[in-house]
Design a protein around this motif. Structure first.
Motif, PDB file in Angstrom:
ATOM      1  N   VAL A   1      28.479  36.098  30.914  1.00 28.07           N
ATOM      2  CA  VAL A   1      29.910  36.273  30.626  1.00 28.07           C
ATOM      3  C   VAL A   1      30.616  36.939  31.803  1.00 28.07           C
ATOM      4  O   VAL A   1      31.678  36.475  32.266  1.00 28.07           O
ATOM      5  CB  VAL A   1      30.107  37.100  29.341  1.00 28.07           C
ATOM      6  N   LEU A   2      30.048  38.036  32.319  1.00 27.31           N
ATOM      7  CA  LEU A   2      30.717  38.764  33.392  1.00 27.31           C
ATOM      8  C   LEU A   2      30.641  38.017  34.716  1.00 27.31           C
ATOM      9  O   LEU A   2      31.575  38.072  35.516  1.00 27.31           O
ATOM     10  CB  LEU A   2      30.122  40.165  33.514  1.00 27.31           C
ATOM     11  N   GLN A   3      29.544  37.299  34.952  1.00 27.79           N
ATOM     12  CA  GLN A   3      29.457  36.490  36.163  1.00 27.79           C
ATOM     13  C   GLN A   3      30.496  35.370  36.129  1.00 27.79           C
ATOM     14  O   GLN A   3      31.066  35.003  37.160  1.00 27.79           O
ATOM     15  CB  GLN A   3      28.051  35.904  36.310  1.00 27.79           C
ATOM     16  N   THR A   4      30.748  34.828  34.943  1.00 24.83           N
ATOM     17  CA  THR A   4      31.763  33.787  34.792  1.00 24.83           C
ATOM     18  C   THR A   4      33.148  34.310  35.158  1.00 24.83           C
ATOM     19  O   THR A   4      33.957  33.612  35.777  1.00 24.83           O
ATOM     20  CB  THR A   4      31.772  33.268  33.341  1.00 24.83           C
ATOM     21  N   LEU A   5      33.409  35.577  34.819  1.00 26.80           N
ATOM     22  CA  LEU A   5      34.690  36.190  35.145  1.00 26.80           C
ATOM     23  C   LEU A   5      34.755  36.614  36.604  1.00 26.80           C
ATOM     24  O   LEU A   5      35.755  36.368  37.301  1.00 26.80           O
ATOM     25  CB  LEU A   5      34.918  37.405  34.236  1.00 26.80           C
ATOM     26  N   ILE A   6      33.685  37.244  37.087  1.00 23.21           N
ATOM     27  CA  ILE A   6      33.696  37.835  38.425  1.00 23.21           C
ATOM     28  C   ILE A   6      33.629  36.773  39.522  1.00 23.21           C
ATOM     29  O   ILE A   6      34.214  36.945  40.597  1.00 23.21           O
ATOM     30  CB  ILE A   6      32.530  38.841  38.562  1.00 23.21           C
ATOM     31  N   GLY A   7      32.951  35.648  39.265  1.00 26.43           N
ATOM     32  CA  GLY A   7      32.807  34.613  40.282  1.00 26.43           C
ATOM     33  C   GLY A   7      34.136  34.121  40.845  1.00 26.43           C
ATOM     34  O   GLY A   7      34.360  34.170  42.068  1.00 26.43           O
ATOM     35  N   PRO A   8      35.045  33.641  40.012  1.00 28.69           N
ATOM     36  CA  PRO A   8      36.350  33.187  40.537  1.00 28.69           C
ATOM     37  C   PRO A   8      37.133  34.315  41.212  1.00 28.69           C
ATOM     38  O   PRO A   8      37.829  34.075  42.201  1.00 28.69           O
ATOM     39  CB  PRO A   8      37.075  32.695  39.285  1.00 28.69           C
ATOM     40  N   LEU A   9      37.030  35.542  40.693  1.00 33.25           N
ATOM     41  CA  LEU A   9      37.723  36.661  41.325  1.00 33.25           C
ATOM     42  C   LEU A   9      37.157  36.942  42.715  1.00 33.25           C
ATOM     43  O   LEU A   9      37.900  37.240  43.658  1.00 33.25           O
ATOM     44  CB  LEU A   9      37.611  37.912  40.447  1.00 33.25           C
ATOM     45  N   THR A  10      35.825  36.845  42.842  1.00 30.89           N
ATOM     46  CA  THR A  10      35.197  37.031  44.148  1.00 30.89           C
ATOM     47  C   THR A  10      35.721  36.003  45.143  1.00 30.89           C
ATOM     48  O   THR A  10      36.032  36.334  46.296  1.00 30.89           O
ATOM     49  CB  THR A  10      33.668  36.901  44.027  1.00 30.89           C
ATOM     50  N   ALA A  11      35.820  34.755  44.697  1.00 27.97           N
ATOM     51  CA  ALA A  11      36.352  33.700  45.565  1.00 27.97           C
ATOM     52  C   ALA A  11      37.781  34.036  45.999  1.00 27.97           C
ATOM     53  O   ALA A  11      38.139  33.890  47.180  1.00 27.97           O
ATOM     54  CB  ALA A  11      36.312  32.357  44.840  1.00 27.97           C
ATOM     55  N   TRP A  12      38.609  34.511  45.058  1.00 27.63           N
ATOM     56  CA  TRP A  12      39.990  34.861  45.390  1.00 27.63           C
ATOM     57  C   TRP A  12      40.037  36.033  46.364  1.00 27.63           C
ATOM     58  O   TRP A  12      40.813  36.023  47.333  1.00 27.63           O
ATOM     59  CB  TRP A  12      40.779  35.193  44.134  1.00 27.63           C
ATOM     60  N   TRP A  13      39.249  37.073  46.141  1.00 28.88           N
ATOM     61  CA  TRP A  13      39.258  38.235  47.035  1.00 28.88           C
ATOM     62  C   TRP A  13      38.846  37.858  48.457  1.00 28.88           C
ATOM     63  O   TRP A  13      39.403  38.377  49.421  1.00 28.88           O
ATOM     64  CB  TRP A  13      38.351  39.328  46.475  1.00 28.88           C
ATOM     65  N   LEU A  14      37.867  36.955  48.582  1.00 27.99           N
ATOM     66  CA  LEU A  14      37.453  36.512  49.917  1.00 27.99           C
ATOM     67  C   LEU A  14      38.560  35.700  50.589  1.00 27.99           C
ATOM     68  O   LEU A  14      38.814  35.864  51.790  1.00 27.99           O
ATOM     69  CB  LEU A  14      36.170  35.679  49.823  1.00 27.99           C
ATOM     70  N   VAL A  15      39.224  34.820  49.820  1.00 26.73           N
ATOM     71  CA  VAL A  15      40.345  34.045  50.366  1.00 26.73           C
ATOM     72  C   VAL A  15      41.455  34.993  50.812  1.00 26.73           C
ATOM     73  O   VAL A  15      42.047  34.833  51.892  1.00 26.73           O
ATOM     74  CB  VAL A  15      40.869  33.039  49.319  1.00 26.73           C
ATOM     75  N   ARG A  16      41.744  35.977  49.998  1.00 25.72           N
ATOM     76  CA  ARG A  16      42.812  36.922  50.348  1.00 25.72           C
ATOM     77  C   ARG A  16      42.492  37.685  51.634  1.00 25.72           C
ATOM     78  O   ARG A  16      43.366  37.907  52.483  1.00 25.72           O
ATOM     79  CB  ARG A  16      43.013  37.925  49.198  1.00 25.72           C
ATOM     80  N   GLU A  17      41.214  38.085  51.781  1.00 28.39           N
ATOM     81  CA  GLU A  17      40.813  38.833  52.975  1.00 28.39           C
ATOM     82  C   GLU A  17      40.763  37.939  54.217  1.00 28.39           C
ATOM     83  O   GLU A  17      41.293  38.289  55.272  1.00 28.39           O
ATOM     84  CB  GLU A  17      39.435  39.475  52.755  1.00 28.39           C
ATOM     85  N   TRP A  18      40.094  36.781  54.088  1.00 28.05           N
ATOM     86  CA  TRP A  18      39.812  35.952  55.263  1.00 28.05           C
ATOM     87  C   TRP A  18      40.909  34.956  55.584  1.00 28.05           C
ATOM     88  O   TRP A  18      41.135  34.640  56.751  1.00 28.05           O
ATOM     89  CB  TRP A  18      38.490  35.208  55.062  1.00 28.05           C
ATOM     90  N   VAL A  19      41.584  34.425  54.582  1.00 32.89           N
ATOM     91  CA  VAL A  19      42.595  33.396  54.817  1.00 32.89           C
ATOM     92  C   VAL A  19      44.004  33.998  54.863  1.00 32.89           C
ATOM     93  O   VAL A  19      44.750  33.778  55.819  1.00 32.89           O
ATOM     94  CB  VAL A  19      42.523  32.301  53.736  1.00 32.89           C
ATOM     95  N   LEU A  20      44.355  34.773  53.855  1.00 35.54           N
ATOM     96  CA  LEU A  20      45.698  35.348  53.811  1.00 35.54           C
ATOM     97  C   LEU A  20      45.839  36.584  54.692  1.00 35.54           C
ATOM     98  O   LEU A  20      46.955  36.983  55.025  1.00 35.54           O
ATOM     99  CB  LEU A  20      46.070  35.704  52.365  1.00 35.54           C
ATOM    100  N   GLY A  21      44.708  37.198  55.053  1.00 35.14           N
ATOM    101  CA  GLY A  21      44.769  38.374  55.914  1.00 35.14           C
ATOM    102  C   GLY A  21      45.345  39.600  55.222  1.00 35.14           C
ATOM    103  O   GLY A  21      45.905  40.490  55.869  1.00 35.14           O
TER     104      GLY A  21
END
Length: 390
Positions: free
Chosen positions: A324-344
């Motif tokens: 359950v928590l991996q299902t929630l955290i996985g997409p958030l992890t993807a977003w946080w990485l995009v925010r850091e690496w792509v959006l700066g």
């Protein structure tokens, strides 16, 4: 009897030939009155004698100072403002060859220091023990039990084979003091000093290693907000450290370790996120097609590794919470990485320490212009491709 007296008595009982290195423990603590006694006690109960146990009471407003002193630790008070800063406040007092950094809400297995000393004695300059939650009573501790069991069981072992530990976990780690001083202490220019320091050591050509068999028992978040805040910090700190140290470009081993970490964090989470919709649409008989047979095999192997670490009863008990928590955290992890690496947009502080709210830098004008240009180019390419097909 204080910590120094106890350590001195222990050293007198240990033959000199069996004491290759002296060890001190530094414990940064912010309002840890509920746990600090147990943390200090686990240090004083080590089978390997300790030189010092130093608690840094950082911006404390509770009775952490009194509890730590009563437990037998040396206590210094200050206002470091960050975990790394608090740890660095203690380093001028450290007189030993090695220092163990330990969270103020964690405890060590009785032989943890002895085993970590063996790892250092074998040639590593830094190491960390395996981590496990101190209980499996909550949804969050059950999730983390499987998370750590899989990491302890094969992820860290494979990273040792490649010679590139992703991180010497900040929950508990051990370093040679001479090397740590050469690095300027625990780095304070990143929200995760453990990722930062580990890759600083890699870049300088030092060997670090995982100490299997030694354990740190952690106190896990007690709410979803606290858990997400913690994972947010870890993910952003990982992303920032990878850029700062150009980690994937260091060598082939580094690329493999970093790439698998990203795939596991992003693809793994998205895989679990898609599980229920996939089964609802295609049925259980089509499970073999869910993210390919390879992903199913990897998932089964991971569960098998967890069973070897914690037993099948505990593994099955923790599996629903993990899913359950991996299902929630996985997409958030993807977003946080995009925010850091792509959006700066970089996380600078986080909720949970010293009452700070998450502080995120704005996107720069240059980054906005670059992304707009990329989006425009992609749109033109798509339009041309569409017309060509016609």
């Amino acid at each position: 009897m204080n910590a120094c007296t106890k350590a001195s008595d222990a050293r007198e009982r240990t033959p000199a030939g069996e004491r290759p290195m002296t060890v001190s423990v530094v414990i940064p603590a912010h309002n840890e009155e509920a746990t600090i006694r147990e943390t200090v006690a686990s240090c004083l109960a080590q089978t390997y004698p300790l030189e010092q146990v130093i608690v840094v009471a950082d911006n404390c407003t509770d009775s952490t100072v009194e509890c730590a002193r009563a437990a037998g630790a040396i206590v210094i008070e200050g206002k470091g403002g960050s975990k790394a800063a608090a740890q660095n406040m203690a380093l001028p007092l450290v007189t030993s060859a090695l220092v163990v950094a330990l969270d103020g809400d964690a405890t060590l297995s009785a032989d943890a220091v002895a085993l970590m000393v063996d790892t250092i004695d074998a040639g590593a300059v830094g190491t960390c023990p395996a981590a496990l939650p101190g209980d499996t009573d909550t949804t969050y501790s059950r999730y983390r039990t499987l998370y750590h069991a899989i990491s302890n069981g094969w992820v860290r072992k494979l990273q040792d084979v490649l010679g590139r530990q992703m991180v010497l976990s900040g929950m508990a780690n051990c370093h040679r003091m001479d090397v740590l001083r050469q690095c300027g202490g625990f780095p304070e220019d990143n929200i995760t000093e453990d990722f930062n320091l580990t890759w600083m050591l890699h870049r300088r050509g030092h060997r670090v290693a995982f100490t299997e068999g030694a354990f740190v028992y952690t106190r896990e978040p007690t709410s979803l907000r606290e858990l997400l805040s913690q994972v947010h910090r870890w993910t952003s700190g990982f992303a920032q450290s990878m850029v700062k140290h150009r980690a994937p470009l260091h060598d082939a081993s580094s690329f493999v370790v970093v790439a698998t970490q990203v795939v596991d964090g992003v693809v793994g989470g998205l895989a679990t996120f898609s599980f229920v919709p996939f089964i609802a649409r295609h049925g259980v008989k089509a499970l073999w097609r869910w993210w390919s047979v390879l992903w199913v095999v990897v998932s089964a192997a991971s569960l098998g590794v967890a069973v070897r670490q914690v037993g099948w009863r505990t593994a099955l008990k923790c599996l629903p919470s993990w899913f359950v928590l991996q299902t929630l955290i996985g997409p958030l992890t993807a977003w946080w990485l995009v925010r850091e690496w792509v959006l700066g947009k970089h996380l600078l502080s986080w909720t949970g320490r010293h009452g700070l709210k998450a502080d995120i830098t704005p996107m720069t004008a240059r980054r906005k212009l670059l992304l707009f240009g990329c989006a425009a180019a992609a749109g033109v390419a798509a339009l041309v491709n569409r017309r060509t097909r016609r």
